[in-house]
Design an enzyme around this catalytic site. Structure first.
Site, PDB file in Angstrom:
ATOM      1  N   LYS A 189      -3.917 -50.437  15.605  1.00 13.42           N
ATOM      2  CA  LYS A 189      -2.904 -49.882  14.683  1.00 13.42           C
ATOM      3  C   LYS A 189      -2.251 -51.060  13.982  1.00 13.42           C
ATOM      4  O   LYS A 189      -1.148 -51.475  14.359  1.00 13.42           O
ATOM      5  CB  LYS A 189      -1.810 -49.181  15.506  1.00 13.42           C
ATOM      6  CG  LYS A 189      -1.962 -47.707  15.729  1.00 13.42           C
ATOM      7  CD  LYS A 189      -0.691 -47.196  16.407  1.00 13.42           C
ATOM      8  CE  LYS A 189      -0.894 -45.835  17.019  1.00 13.42           C
ATOM      9  NZ  LYS A 189       0.244 -45.454  17.880  1.00 13.42           N
ATOM     10  N   GLU A 248      -8.920 -53.593  26.041  1.00 16.73           N
ATOM     11  CA  GLU A 248      -7.723 -52.763  25.887  1.00 16.73           C
ATOM     12  C   GLU A 248      -8.056 -51.443  25.194  1.00 16.73           C
ATOM     13  O   GLU A 248      -9.056 -51.346  24.485  1.00 16.73           O
ATOM     14  CB  GLU A 248      -6.671 -53.514  25.050  1.00 16.73           C
ATOM     15  CG  GLU A 248      -5.472 -53.997  25.851  1.00 16.73           C
ATOM     16  CD  GLU A 248      -4.513 -52.887  26.299  1.00 16.73           C
ATOM     17  OE1 GLU A 248      -4.949 -51.751  26.592  1.00 16.73           O
ATOM     18  OE2 GLU A 248      -3.310 -53.165  26.353  1.00 16.73           O
ATOM     19  N   ASP A 306      -2.432 -42.011  27.043  1.00 19.00           N
ATOM     20  CA  ASP A 306      -1.567 -40.970  27.615  1.00 19.00           C
ATOM     21  C   ASP A 306      -0.322 -40.705  26.785  1.00 19.00           C
ATOM     22  O   ASP A 306       0.086 -41.525  25.962  1.00 19.00           O
ATOM     23  CB  ASP A 306      -1.111 -41.390  29.011  1.00 19.00           C
ATOM     24  CG  ASP A 306      -0.077 -42.517  28.967  1.00 19.00           C
ATOM     25  OD1 ASP A 306      -0.378 -43.562  28.360  1.00 19.00           O
ATOM     26  OD2 ASP A 306       1.031 -42.333  29.505  1.00 19.00           O
ATOM     27  N   LYS A 366      -3.515 -48.585  32.694  1.00 19.14           N
ATOM     28  CA  LYS A 366      -4.553 -47.634  33.027  1.00 19.14           C
ATOM     29  C   LYS A 366      -5.329 -47.197  31.796  1.00 19.14           C
ATOM     30  O   LYS A 366      -6.402 -46.626  31.899  1.00 19.14           O
ATOM     31  CB  LYS A 366      -3.916 -46.370  33.654  1.00 19.14           C
ATOM     32  CG  LYS A 366      -3.097 -46.625  34.866  1.00 19.14           C
ATOM     33  CD  LYS A 366      -2.353 -45.302  35.245  1.00 19.14           C
ATOM     34  CE  LYS A 366      -1.090 -45.643  35.956  1.00 19.14           C
ATOM     35  NZ  LYS A 366      -0.184 -44.473  36.069  1.00 19.14           N
ATOM     36  N   GLY A 367      -4.735 -47.453  30.615  1.00 25.20           N
ATOM     37  CA  GLY A 367      -5.267 -46.894  29.370  1.00 25.20           C
ATOM     38  C   GLY A 367      -6.721 -47.213  29.075  1.00 25.20           C
ATOM     39  O   GLY A 367      -7.428 -46.403  28.480  1.00 25.20           O
ATOM     40  N   ASP A 408      -1.234 -52.261  19.507  1.00 22.83           N
ATOM     41  CA  ASP A 408      -0.145 -51.647  18.758  1.00 22.83           C
ATOM     42  C   ASP A 408       0.764 -52.758  18.238  1.00 22.83           C
ATOM     43  O   ASP A 408       0.414 -53.424  17.273  1.00 22.83           O
ATOM     44  CB  ASP A 408       0.554 -50.670  19.723  1.00 22.83           C
ATOM     45  CG  ASP A 408       1.552 -49.755  19.067  1.00 22.83           C
ATOM     46  OD1 ASP A 408       1.277 -49.286  17.967  1.00 22.83           O
ATOM     47  OD2 ASP A 408       2.606 -49.503  19.667  1.00 22.83           O
TER      48      ASP A 408
HETATM   49  P1  IMP Z   1       1.549 -53.116  22.433  1.00 17.31           P
HETATM   50  O1  IMP Z   1       0.382 -53.551  21.585  1.00 17.31           O
HETATM   51  O2  IMP Z   1       2.092 -54.176  23.302  1.00 17.31           O
HETATM   52  O3  IMP Z   1       2.626 -52.459  21.595  1.00 17.31           O
HETATM   53  O4  IMP Z   1       1.128 -51.982  23.457  1.00 17.31           O
HETATM   54  C1  IMP Z   1      -0.100 -51.403  23.494  1.00 17.31           C
HETATM   55  C2  IMP Z   1      -0.025 -50.312  24.530  1.00 17.31           C
HETATM   56  O5  IMP Z   1       0.863 -49.276  24.081  1.00 17.31           O
HETATM   57  C3  IMP Z   1      -1.367 -49.661  24.730  1.00 17.31           C
HETATM   58  O6  IMP Z   1      -2.088 -50.265  25.762  1.00 17.31           O
HETATM   59  C4  IMP Z   1      -0.979 -48.226  25.039  1.00 17.31           C
HETATM   60  O7  IMP Z   1      -0.774 -48.084  26.437  1.00 17.31           O
HETATM   61  C5  IMP Z   1       0.330 -48.005  24.351  1.00 17.31           C
HETATM   62  N1  IMP Z   1       0.150 -47.258  23.077  1.00 17.31           N
HETATM   63  C6  IMP Z   1       0.317 -47.710  21.831  1.00 17.31           C
HETATM   64  N2  IMP Z   1       0.091 -46.758  20.910  1.00 17.31           N
HETATM   65  C7  IMP Z   1      -0.258 -45.652  21.605  1.00 17.31           C
HETATM   66  C8  IMP Z   1      -0.627 -44.307  21.211  1.00 17.31           C
HETATM   67  O8  IMP Z   1      -0.722 -43.926  20.023  1.00 17.31           O
HETATM   68  N3  IMP Z   1      -0.905 -43.452  22.234  1.00 17.31           N
HETATM   69  C9  IMP Z   1      -0.839 -43.804  23.544  1.00 17.31           C
HETATM   70  N4  IMP Z   1      -0.510 -45.049  23.956  1.00 17.31           N
HETATM   71  C10 IMP Z   1      -0.212 -45.964  22.993  1.00 17.31           C
HETATM   72 MG    MG Z   2      -1.769 -48.887  27.983  1.00 14.48          MG
END
Ligand code: IMP
Ligand code: MG
Length: 181
Positions: free
Chosen positions: A132, A100, A160, A44-45, A104
């Site tokens: 990040k 997206e 969120d 949903k982000g 992260d």
């Molecule tokens: P990744 O890159 O697979 O670790 O996941 C990315 C997802 O983690 C994003 O779509 C967000 O939903 C969540 N996420 C990562 N960092 C944050 C943050 O600082 N605040 C809120 N959600 C985050």
């Molecule tokens: Mg997300």
């Protein structure tokens, strides 16, 4: 109690976000002129970002949505991601732009990229509002990045904490006592 009382520091104001998104929309419009652009929002982000970005895109495009299982905060991922809601449309011959909220560890997007590539799109690229880079666990580089952020947990503009703060119109850092409480 207002949401703003839980915010320690504002990182991106509404105005700054609007500038960033406008610039990204202009770049995407230039790069995809004459192509068969489909913007795919990862729920949903990316909801808010998607809604603003698609209106900053000045060329014709279609949209679709998918959602993936999240591995939750504090847990370590096996790298296993599941699609909870799939696309409605075929990607065959399309120029896919995955939209997206934040990149992260990269685990989610790396899985998605593989999964969507297997559907025979003409091209596939990644667009993320925030990056990040310090947290990266897999080798993945986004094609469009709005801004880089430090390794702090942020909320607002779709992002969120425990499903809350998505409706905050700006992006900020949560006060530590919110986690503790
Ligand atoms: P990744 O890159 O697979 O670790 O996941 C990315 C997802 O983690 C994003 O779509 C967000 O939903 C969540 N996420 C990562 N960092 C944050 C943050 O600082 N605040 C809120 N959600 C985050
Ligand atoms: Mg997300």
């Amino acid at each position: 109690m207002a949401m703003k009382d839980d915010i320690a520091e504002v990182l991106f104001t509404e105005q700054r976000l609007a500038e960033i998104v406008k610039e990204m929309g202009e770049r995407i419009s230039r790069d995809y002129t004459g192509k068969n652009l489909v913007m795919i929002s990862v729920l949903k982000g990316s909801l808010i970002f998607m809604a603003d970005l698609m209106r900053a895109v000045t060329i014709p495009c279609s949209i679709d949505f998918l959602s993936v299982s999240s591995y939750g905060s504090g847990t370590t991922t096996t790298g296993e991601v599941r699609i909870l809601k799939d696309l409605d449309t075929s990607l065959e011959g399309k120029d896919v732009l995955v939209v997206e909220d934040i990149l992260d560890s990269g685990v989610t997007l790396s899985f998605l990229l593989k999964n969507l590539s297997a559907r025979h799109p003409n091209s596939i690229r990644l667009c993320t509002l925030l990056d990040k880079p310090e947290r990266r666990r897999v080798d993945i580089r986004p094609d469009y990045v709005g801004a880089q952020v430090p390794d702090r947990f942020i909320v607002g503009y779709g992002l969120d904490y425990a499903e809350k703060y998505r409706n905050l119109p700006y992006i900020g850092v949560l006060k530590p006592e919110v986690y503790a409480g």
